[in-house]
Enzyme design. Structure first.
Site, mmCIF file in Angstrom:
data_model
loop_
_atom_site.group_PDB
_atom_site.id
_atom_site.type_symbol
_atom_site.label_atom_id
_atom_site.label_comp_id
_atom_site.label_asym_id
_atom_site.label_seq_id
_atom_site.Cartn_x
_atom_site.Cartn_y
_atom_site.Cartn_z
ATOM 1 N N SER A 21 -3.642 -3.603 1.018
ATOM 2 C CA SER A 21 -4.894 -3.763 1.018
ATOM 3 C C SER A 21 -5.425 -4.825 1.997
ATOM 4 C CB SER A 21 -5.501 -4.326 -0.170
ATOM 5 O OG SER A 21 -5.266 -3.261 -1.402
ATOM 6 N N ARG A 44 -8.715 -12.539 1.578
ATOM 7 C CA ARG A 44 -8.579 -12.348 0.014
ATOM 8 C C ARG A 44 -9.969 -12.367 -0.583
ATOM 9 N NH1 ARG A 44 -4.097 -13.037 -3.556
ATOM 10 N NH2 ARG A 44 -2.870 -13.999 -1.781
ATOM 11 N N HIS A 47 -10.914 -8.824 0.102
ATOM 12 C CA HIS A 47 -10.284 -7.885 -0.755
ATOM 13 C C HIS A 47 -10.476 -8.052 -2.317
ATOM 14 C CE1 HIS A 47 -6.544 -8.039 -3.544
ATOM 15 N NE2 HIS A 47 -6.167 -6.618 -2.978
#
Length: 220
Positions: A21, A44, A47
């Site tokens: 990812s 992040r 994500h």
């Protein structure tokens, strides 16, 4: 560079999905202006939300990453505006660094005081954290309540409060954008914020998990 262990997913399958990812985010994001450590945090956050607008909406005080890593290494408290942040943070990752989480939004005395003063629970929760001595040198994590963030700013300006880092990402339509703008005016207190109405507890959790991963890497 050595692989992290404490701040990784617990299974190889989970690790592969997360790393794949991250690779997709890196491939699709295009250009960005963040440093390597800042990008680890923003990536992040993207994500966690599948929202590439946080490339650009996320802003960092120049000392924010170093301040966050130092606070984590010292086992700082994390004081959150809502329980969701505390629940979302990985307990094994926090315990590895001796970091504790705190929230007071649903405490009976907080609710009573908010009603008595016609203020918000979030304001009274931050005042309770201050009375308990939990805010000084802490990581303040706000993902829901702009009034919590504004109250922390008031205490910084009027009561000499000095948190180690503010992760200020409240979501919403009333004072959310304004509270983050006010946070970004702080010069002496490091902060990470999202501009505008977008935010949320999920983003705060993602940002702190990224800081924990960076802290583990720094300690290798």
């Amino acid at each position: 560079m050595q692989q992290n262990t404490i701040t990784e997913q617990m299974t190889q399958a989970g690790q592969k999905i997360e790393h794949d990812s991250f690779a997709i985010v890196d491939q699709e994001v295009g250009t960005h202006h963040y440093s390597v450590d800042e990008w680890n945090i923003v990536r992040r956050m993207i994500h966690a939300t599948a929202d590439f607008e946080f490339n650009g909406l996320t802003r960092f005080h120049p000392d924010s990453v170093s301040a966050g890593l130092s606070a984590i290494s010292l086992g700082a408290n994390i004081v959150a505006d809502v329980e969701m942040i505390c629940v979302g943070l990985s307990k094994p990752r926090l315990s590895h660094f001796g970091v504790s989480t705190h929230h007071f939004i649903s405490d009976a005395d907080v609710i009573t005081q908010a009603k008595a003063e016609n203020s918000t629970r979030a304001v009274q929760a931050m005042r309770k954290a201050q009375r308990l001595g939990l805010l000084q040198n802490s990581i303040v994590a706000v993902g829901n309540a702009p009034t919590a963030l504004l109250e922390v700013i008031r205490m910084i300006n009027e009561e000499n409060l000095r948190p180690a880092l503010i992760v200020g990402m409240p979501v919403g339509f009333v004072s959310a954008a304004e509270s983050k703008t006010e946070t970004a005016l702080l010069n002496d207190i490091p902060w990470i914020v999202t501009e505008g109405r977008k935010g949320g507890s999920t983003l705060v959790v993602a940002a702190i998990h990224a800081l924990l991963a960076l802290a583990e890497q720094a300690n290798k």
